[in-house]
Design a protein around this motif. Structure first.
Motif, PDB file in Angstrom:
ATOM      1  N   ASP A 104       0.895  -0.964  -0.210  1.00  0.00           N
ATOM      2  CA  ASP A 104      -0.164  -0.053   0.251  1.00  0.00           C
ATOM      3  C   ASP A 104       1.084   1.226  -0.437  1.00  0.00           C
ATOM      4  O   ASP A 104       1.950   1.474   0.749  1.00  0.00           O
ATOM      5  CB  ASP A 104      -1.174   0.133   1.196  1.00  0.00           C
ATOM      6  CG  ASP A 104      -2.051   1.104   1.017  1.00  0.00           C
ATOM      7  OD1 ASP A 104      -3.055   1.548   0.678  1.00  0.00           O
ATOM      8  OD2 ASP A 104      -1.330   2.312   1.803  1.00  0.00           O
ATOM      9  N   LEU A 152       0.987   2.982   3.372  1.00  0.00           N
ATOM     10  CA  LEU A 152       2.078   2.534   4.745  1.00  0.00           C
ATOM     11  C   LEU A 152       3.376   2.026   4.088  1.00  0.00           C
ATOM     12  O   LEU A 152       4.446   2.459   5.167  1.00  0.00           O
ATOM     13  CB  LEU A 152       1.171   1.283   4.177  1.00  0.00           C
ATOM     14  CG  LEU A 152      -0.211   0.653   5.131  1.00  0.00           C
ATOM     15  CD1 LEU A 152      -0.432  -0.636   5.022  1.00  0.00           C
ATOM     16  CD2 LEU A 152      -0.446   1.153   6.205  1.00  0.00           C
ATOM     17  N   LYS A 193       5.024  -8.035   4.482  1.00  0.00           N
ATOM     18  CA  LYS A 193       4.840  -8.244   5.873  1.00  0.00           C
ATOM     19  C   LYS A 193       4.248  -6.877   6.400  1.00  0.00           C
ATOM     20  O   LYS A 193       3.010  -6.363   7.228  1.00  0.00           O
ATOM     21  CB  LYS A 193       5.389  -8.889   6.627  1.00  0.00           C
ATOM     22  CG  LYS A 193       4.960  -9.253   8.561  1.00  0.00           C
ATOM     23  CD  LYS A 193       5.943  -9.660   8.864  1.00  0.00           C
ATOM     24  CE  LYS A 193       5.951 -10.265   9.965  1.00  0.00           C
ATOM     25  NZ  LYS A 193       7.102 -10.796  11.255  1.00  0.00           N
ATOM     26  N   ASP A 194       4.703  -6.022   5.949  1.00  0.00           N
ATOM     27  CA  ASP A 194       5.429  -4.324   6.985  1.00  0.00           C
ATOM     28  C   ASP A 194       4.125  -2.584   6.026  1.00  0.00           C
ATOM     29  O   ASP A 194       4.161  -2.547   7.141  1.00  0.00           O
ATOM     30  CB  ASP A 194       6.460  -3.713   7.629  1.00  0.00           C
ATOM     31  CG  ASP A 194       7.366  -4.885   7.972  1.00  0.00           C
ATOM     32  OD1 ASP A 194       6.583  -5.131   8.799  1.00  0.00           O
ATOM     33  OD2 ASP A 194       8.744  -5.754   7.631  1.00  0.00           O
ATOM     34  N   ASN A 251       1.903  -3.385   4.125  1.00  0.00           N
ATOM     35  CA  ASN A 251       0.461  -4.140   3.107  1.00  0.00           C
ATOM     36  C   ASN A 251      -0.525  -4.981   4.871  1.00  0.00           C
ATOM     37  O   ASN A 251      -0.138  -4.899   5.631  1.00  0.00           O
ATOM     38  CB  ASN A 251       0.030  -5.060   2.125  1.00  0.00           C
ATOM     39  CG  ASN A 251      -0.881  -4.712   0.998  1.00  0.00           C
ATOM     40  OD1 ASN A 251      -1.466  -3.829   1.171  1.00  0.00           O
ATOM     41  ND2 ASN A 251      -0.535  -4.912  -0.249  1.00  0.00           N
ATOM     42  N   ASP A 252      -1.558  -4.654   3.586  1.00  0.00           N
ATOM     43  CA  ASP A 252      -2.621  -5.194   5.084  1.00  0.00           C
ATOM     44  C   ASP A 252      -3.671  -6.570   4.047  1.00  0.00           C
ATOM     45  O   ASP A 252      -4.598  -5.241   3.112  1.00  0.00           O
ATOM     46  CB  ASP A 252      -3.510  -4.033   5.762  1.00  0.00           C
ATOM     47  CG  ASP A 252      -4.445  -5.302   6.855  1.00  0.00           C
ATOM     48  OD1 ASP A 252      -5.410  -5.490   6.515  1.00  0.00           O
ATOM     49  OD2 ASP A 252      -4.099  -4.542   7.392  1.00  0.00           O
ATOM     50  N   GLU A 304      -6.415  -7.530   4.928  1.00  0.00           N
ATOM     51  CA  GLU A 304      -7.748  -7.185   4.866  1.00  0.00           C
ATOM     52  C   GLU A 304      -8.328  -5.837   3.378  1.00  0.00           C
ATOM     53  O   GLU A 304      -9.022  -5.741   3.536  1.00  0.00           O
ATOM     54  CB  GLU A 304      -8.322  -7.316   6.406  1.00  0.00           C
ATOM     55  CG  GLU A 304      -8.665  -8.851   7.186  1.00  0.00           C
ATOM     56  CD  GLU A 304      -9.232  -7.427   8.301  1.00  0.00           C
ATOM     57  OE1 GLU A 304      -9.239  -6.431   8.631  1.00  0.00           O
ATOM     58  OE2 GLU A 304      -9.066  -8.861   8.969  1.00  0.00           O
ATOM     59  N   LEU A 305      -7.221  -5.010   3.852  1.00  0.00           N
ATOM     60  CA  LEU A 305      -7.044  -3.616   3.161  1.00  0.00           C
ATOM     61  C   LEU A 305      -7.709  -4.077   1.668  1.00  0.00           C
ATOM     62  O   LEU A 305      -8.471  -3.768   0.842  1.00  0.00           O
ATOM     63  CB  LEU A 305      -5.906  -2.627   3.772  1.00  0.00           C
ATOM     64  CG  LEU A 305      -6.050  -1.544   2.934  1.00  0.00           C
ATOM     65  CD1 LEU A 305      -5.022  -0.437   3.957  1.00  0.00           C
ATOM     66  CD2 LEU A 305      -4.970  -1.780   1.414  1.00  0.00           C
ATOM     67  N   THR A 343      -0.923 -16.150   0.986  1.00  0.00           N
ATOM     68  CA  THR A 343      -0.901 -15.370   2.123  1.00  0.00           C
ATOM     69  C   THR A 343       0.880 -16.230   2.929  1.00  0.00           C
ATOM     70  O   THR A 343       1.077 -17.429   1.776  1.00  0.00           O
ATOM     71  CB  THR A 343      -1.711 -16.163   3.900  1.00  0.00           C
ATOM     72  OG1 THR A 343      -0.677 -17.396   4.152  1.00  0.00           O
ATOM     73  CG2 THR A 343      -3.152 -15.532   3.627  1.00  0.00           C
TER      74      THR A 343
END
Length: 279
Positions: A170, A173, A221-222, A224-225, A227-228, A246
């Motif tokens: 993202d 992020l 891992k750091d 992005n999300d 669920e987002l 994942t």
């Protein structure tokens, strides 16, 4: 040609290791082998998938998260490795010569009734490639580690019944995160990885009507999300199933290209052996 449906799963997807399975009822291939041989076997066993069906491993590029388990996996099962000369030249691997198969850009390799078309991508590696895996008229794309959406990627994406597509970070992020500037620049500078926005633009602008499954892959891992990004794509999904692959475990096995008049199926693990008898 025997036009079975194709069965696909992500065995792992992320900077800690990447490995993708595409196969029919007779044979299968892996794209990349970035998790250990032991973990690859364990995850396939949980899904009811047989290593005996794996006839080839295709390597996209030489970074460790794509080749970490390759040597042991290939040697243990005698699986040929399809890899470019430039890629293997940048790998510190001890593969037996008899298991090495070279491929070139835009070549289509036949593995039984499966065809794998290899085409170049933009990434900070020696000779990076993406893959289109097909059986009859069923096509599955494996598109990760992409610096930009190039013309070749757009063309191949428009042909897919299903695809593994990178949605690495993202933008907000990444910008506000803890990574040093040089690493942020490497990720987003045009030879690193695709952002959620770039992946979504490819999806919305070039999605074919027949695309039934999109597996969002190689999430940071750091930066992005899950669920987002799942919510972002589901807003535009229409008839395409969105799955987030994942870095912690395998996905379900998805059936691509079901018989005419029927819907694509998801085989739960406890039904695989009954349905496919050790597929």
């Amino acid at each position: 040609m025997d036009c079975n449906p194709l069965f696909i799963t992500s065995l792992n997807s992320g900077s800690n290791g990447n490995c993708y399975y595409v196969g029919n009822s007779k044979e299968a291939i892996l794209v990349d082998a970035g998790i250990s041989c032991k973990e690859t076997e364990k995850r396939m066993l949980r899904l009811g998938l047989s290593m005996k069906k794996v006839k080839a491993i295709f390597i996209s590029h030489e970074h460790g998260d794509h080749i970490r388990g390759l040597t042991i996996l290939s040697k243990k099962f005698g699986i040929p490795v399809y890899i470019t000369p430039g890629t293997i030249g940048n790998c510190k691997l001890s593969l037996p010569e008899e298991l090495i198969r070279h491929f070139s850009s835009h070549e289509t390799v036949q593995i039984g009734s499966i065809h794998v078309t290899c085409f170049p991508k933009v990434h900070d590696a020696a000779e990076p490639h993406s893959f289109m895996v097909s059986c009859g008229n069923i096509k599955v794309g494996v598109f990760t580690d992409l610096g930009v959406v190039c013309e070749q990627l757009s063309i191949h994406f428009q042909q897919c019944d299903a695809a593994f597509l990178e949605a690495n970070y993202d933008e907000e992020l990444l910008h506000n995160g803890k990574y040093p500037y040089y690493l942020k620049r490497r990720i987003s500078g045009g030879q690193g990885h695709l952002s959620n926005r770039q992946a979504l633009e490819l999806f919305t602008n070039h999605r074919p009507a027949k695309l039934t499954h999109l597996l969002l892959s190689h999430l940071s891992k750091d930066n992005n999300d899950p669920e987002l990004v799942e919510h972002l794509f589901n807003q535009h999904a229409e008839d395409t199933m969105i799955i987030v692959a994942t870095r912690y475990m395998e996905t379900l096995v998805f059936t691509i290209g079901a018989a005419s008049g029927s819907s694509p199926e998801i085989f739960p693990t406890d039904q695989l052996n009954l349905q496919l008898q050790g597929f």
